[in-house]
Motif scaffolding. Structure first.
Motif, PDB file in Angstrom:
ATOM      1  N   ARG A  92       0.724  -1.010   0.318  1.00  0.00           N
ATOM      2  CA  ARG A  92      -0.222   0.076   0.590  1.00  0.00           C
ATOM      3  C   ARG A  92       0.558   1.184   0.257  1.00  0.00           C
ATOM      4  N   ALA A  93       0.424   2.584  -0.203  1.00  0.00           N
ATOM      5  CA  ALA A  93       0.952   3.549  -0.241  1.00  0.00           C
ATOM      6  C   ALA A  93       1.451   3.382   1.332  1.00  0.00           C
ATOM      7  N   LYS A  94       1.205   3.626   2.267  1.00  0.00           N
ATOM      8  CA  LYS A  94       1.864   3.635   3.269  1.00  0.00           C
ATOM      9  C   LYS A  94       3.269   3.056   3.895  1.00  0.00           C
ATOM     10  N   ASP A  95       2.920   1.692   2.784  1.00  0.00           N
ATOM     11  CA  ASP A  95       4.100   0.759   2.810  1.00  0.00           C
ATOM     12  C   ASP A  95       5.484   2.023   2.884  1.00  0.00           C
ATOM     13  N   LEU A  96       5.115   2.802   1.357  1.00  0.00           N
ATOM     14  CA  LEU A  96       6.172   3.608   0.983  1.00  0.00           C
ATOM     15  C   LEU A  96       7.089   5.156   1.396  1.00  0.00           C
ATOM     16  N   VAL A  97       8.108   4.706   1.518  1.00  0.00           N
ATOM     17  CA  VAL A  97       9.328   6.241   2.064  1.00  0.00           C
ATOM     18  C   VAL A  97       9.904   7.367   1.704  1.00  0.00           C
ATOM     19  N   ASP A  98      10.451   8.147   1.904  1.00  0.00           N
ATOM     20  CA  ASP A  98      11.765   8.915   1.246  1.00  0.00           C
ATOM     21  C   ASP A  98      12.995   7.913   1.210  1.00  0.00           C
ATOM     22  N   PHE A  99      13.607   7.516   0.747  1.00  0.00           N
ATOM     23  CA  PHE A  99      14.606   6.539   0.621  1.00  0.00           C
ATOM     24  C   PHE A  99      15.390   7.487   0.720  1.00  0.00           C
ATOM     25  N   LYS A 100      15.725   9.073   1.244  1.00  0.00           N
ATOM     26  CA  LYS A 100      16.834   9.899   1.079  1.00  0.00           C
ATOM     27  C   LYS A 100      16.893   9.421   2.305  1.00  0.00           C
ATOM     28  N   THR A 101      16.168   9.410   3.681  1.00  0.00           N
ATOM     29  CA  THR A 101      16.493   9.188   4.832  1.00  0.00           C
ATOM     30  C   THR A 101      16.193   8.476   5.545  1.00  0.00           C
ATOM     31  N   LEU A 102      16.498   7.780   5.142  1.00  0.00           N
ATOM     32  CA  LEU A 102      16.768   5.688   5.131  1.00  0.00           C
ATOM     33  C   LEU A 102      18.935   5.616   5.564  1.00  0.00           C
ATOM     34  N   GLU A 103      19.280   5.076   6.041  1.00  0.00           N
ATOM     35  CA  GLU A 103      20.497   4.352   6.320  1.00  0.00           C
ATOM     36  C   GLU A 103      20.757   3.308   5.262  1.00  0.00           C
ATOM     37  N   ARG A 104      19.443   2.456   5.033  1.00  0.00           N
ATOM     38  CA  ARG A 104      20.058   1.990   4.541  1.00  0.00           C
ATOM     39  C   ARG A 104      18.634   1.895   3.185  1.00  0.00           C
ATOM     40  N   PRO A 105      18.628   2.836   1.928  1.00  0.00           N
ATOM     41  CA  PRO A 105      17.007   2.725   1.194  1.00  0.00           C
ATOM     42  C   PRO A 105      17.080   1.260   0.509  1.00  0.00           C
ATOM     43  N   PHE A 115      21.139   6.242 -12.407  1.00  0.00           N
ATOM     44  CA  PHE A 115      20.679   6.745 -10.869  1.00  0.00           C
ATOM     45  C   PHE A 115      20.784   5.340 -10.244  1.00  0.00           C
ATOM     46  N   PHE A 116      21.521   4.955  -9.671  1.00  0.00           N
ATOM     47  CA  PHE A 116      22.083   3.477  -8.824  1.00  0.00           C
ATOM     48  C   PHE A 116      23.652   4.325  -9.110  1.00  0.00           C
ATOM     49  N   ARG A 117      24.042   4.884 -10.150  1.00  0.00           N
ATOM     50  CA  ARG A 117      25.251   4.379 -10.503  1.00  0.00           C
ATOM     51  C   ARG A 117      25.558   6.246  -9.782  1.00  0.00           C
ATOM     52  N   ASP A 118      24.902   7.388 -10.285  1.00  0.00           N
ATOM     53  CA  ASP A 118      24.904   8.648  -9.442  1.00  0.00           C
ATOM     54  C   ASP A 118      24.761   8.463  -7.737  1.00  0.00           C
ATOM     55  N   LEU A 119      23.425   7.433  -6.955  1.00  0.00           N
ATOM     56  CA  LEU A 119      23.224   7.926  -6.383  1.00  0.00           C
ATOM     57  C   LEU A 119      24.382   7.845  -5.608  1.00  0.00           C
ATOM     58  N   GLU A 120      24.118   8.618  -4.354  1.00  0.00           N
ATOM     59  CA  GLU A 120      25.298   8.608  -3.195  1.00  0.00           C
ATOM     60  C   GLU A 120      25.737   7.355  -1.761  1.00  0.00           C
ATOM     61  N   ASN A 121      24.312   7.149  -2.016  1.00  0.00           N
ATOM     62  CA  ASN A 121      23.738   6.259  -0.643  1.00  0.00           C
ATOM     63  C   ASN A 121      24.585   5.369  -1.379  1.00  0.00           C
ATOM     64  N   LYS A 122      25.349   3.952  -1.120  1.00  0.00           N
ATOM     65  CA  LYS A 122      26.318   2.595  -2.108  1.00  0.00           C
ATOM     66  C   LYS A 122      25.320   1.053  -0.736  1.00  0.00           C
ATOM     67  N   ASN A 123      24.820   2.265  -0.157  1.00  0.00           N
ATOM     68  CA  ASN A 123      24.203   1.104   1.479  1.00  0.00           C
ATOM     69  C   ASN A 123      22.703   0.913   0.877  1.00  0.00           C
ATOM     70  N   TYR A 124      22.822   0.517   0.001  1.00  0.00           N
ATOM     71  CA  TYR A 124      21.043   0.269  -0.567  1.00  0.00           C
ATOM     72  C   TYR A 124      20.977  -1.129  -1.076  1.00  0.00           C
ATOM     73  N   LEU A 125      19.333  -1.248  -1.353  1.00  0.00           N
ATOM     74  CA  LEU A 125      19.071  -2.846  -1.450  1.00  0.00           C
ATOM     75  C   LEU A 125      18.048  -2.453  -2.657  1.00  0.00           C
ATOM     76  N   MET A 126      18.732  -3.406  -3.311  1.00  0.00           N
ATOM     77  CA  MET A 126      16.703  -4.520  -4.248  1.00  0.00           C
ATOM     78  C   MET A 126      16.600  -4.751  -4.550  1.00  0.00           C
ATOM     79  N   CYS A 127      15.012  -5.177  -4.703  1.00  0.00           N
ATOM     80  CA  CYS A 127      14.615  -6.667  -4.636  1.00  0.00           C
ATOM     81  C   CYS A 127      13.152  -6.104  -5.504  1.00  0.00           C
TER      82      CYS A 127
END
Length: 291
Positions: A191-204, A229-241
């Motif tokens: 649901r829409a409520k499950d989405l977050v601003d990824f920029k505020t997370l330590e691990r997006p 997008f992922f090449r230019d993303l500053e926070n490389k501690n992300y997870l894609m699933c």
């Protein structure tokens, strides 16, 4: 892929693939039976204003219909399973990853953020027809994803302006990710409520909801934009699933750094799929380090 030289041959194969009678097909695209019979005998062409209705009803690419709906048709290859077209037999297979690496800076002016009110009818119909388990498109979910992450929620259009593919990525919270990973929920439950601003997370955490294109050229532009997008993303501690029911990009997913957490062979049998549905996760750091 089969090669088509007329709109009639395409429609006959479409009906056979989906086990439709001429009457069924006529009803689906809102024309009379005699019109379908004339098309299949190549006695008349489709009126240009009717082409979009056929695209929406059948989900065959607009360019495919347009190429064959001509006094002098443009021979075109098409695969009903993957819903991809091609102008030559040599370009039917998925391209190698080096294609993206070598040409990742090539962009397309036909990419734009999803305009919900205009694009949703195409996206909804395509995804609902592709997913064969309990998946469906949630309008409010897509709207929120566009608002929070416009960079990864976009469509590609052809030269004529018609929809040719899309990318939908959801920035989800940790709880939703864990519930998807453990099969507690599926796509239909997000649901829409499950989405977050990824920029505020330590691990997006990014959830690949759906990515598609009607031909390899479209797929290139969509995936190149996605990878940039992922090449230019500053926070490389992300997870894609994500979750997939298709097998045509299985090896590609492994090569770009994703691993499969589980596969559901019982669901594969239940839905008569060629490959088991799988849940995958990882990142593209090593892959993109080749740039």
């Amino acid at each position: 892929m089969n090669s088509y030289n007329s709109i009639g041959a395409l429609f006959i194969d479409y009906r056979n693939f989906y086990n439709l009678s001429q009457s069924d097909f006529a009803d689906a695209i809102n024309v009379d039976l005699r019109t379908v019979q004339r098309w299949e005998k190549n006695l008349t062409l489709i009126k240009s204003e009717k082409e979009e209705n056929i695209v929406l009803a059948t989900l065959m690419p607009y360019q495919l219909i347009h190429n064959l709906n001509a006094v002098v048709p443009i021979p075109t290859f098409y695969n009903f399973k993957t819903r991809k077209y091609s102008l030559s037999k040599q370009t039917n297979d998925l391209p190698k990853l080096s294609w993206f690496i070598d040409q990742i800076e090539i962009t397309s002016s036909n990419l734009r953020t999803i305009e919900f009110d205009y694009d949703f009818k195409y996206i909804e119909q395509f995804i609902d027809s592709q997913k064969r388990d309990n998946n469906y498109v949630n309008a409010e979910l897509i709207k929120e994803a566009i608002r929070i992450l416009p960079e990864l929620n976009f469509v590609h259009t052809g030269k004529s302006g018609y929809y040719t593919g899309h990318c939908i990525v959801l920035p989800i919270n940790e709880k939703t990710y864990n519930r998807l990973k453990t099969k507690e929920i599926t796509n239909k439950d997000i649901r829409a409520k499950d989405l977050v601003d990824f920029k505020t997370l330590e691990r997006p955490i990014f959830y690949r909801y759906d990515i598609t294109g009607d031909c390899n050229d479209t797929i290139f532009y969509v995936m190149a934009h996605f990878f940039r997008f992922f090449r230019d993303l500053e926070n490389k501690n992300y997870l894609m699933c994500g979750y997939t029911e298709r097998d045509d990009n299985y090896q590609v997913n492994l090569q770009i750094g994703l691993k499969f957490i589980w596969e559901d062979k019982a669901l594969q049998k239940e839905l008569n799929l060629e490959a088991p549905p799988r849940f995958f996760e990882g990142n593209f750091n090593n892959f993109l380090a080749q740039l």
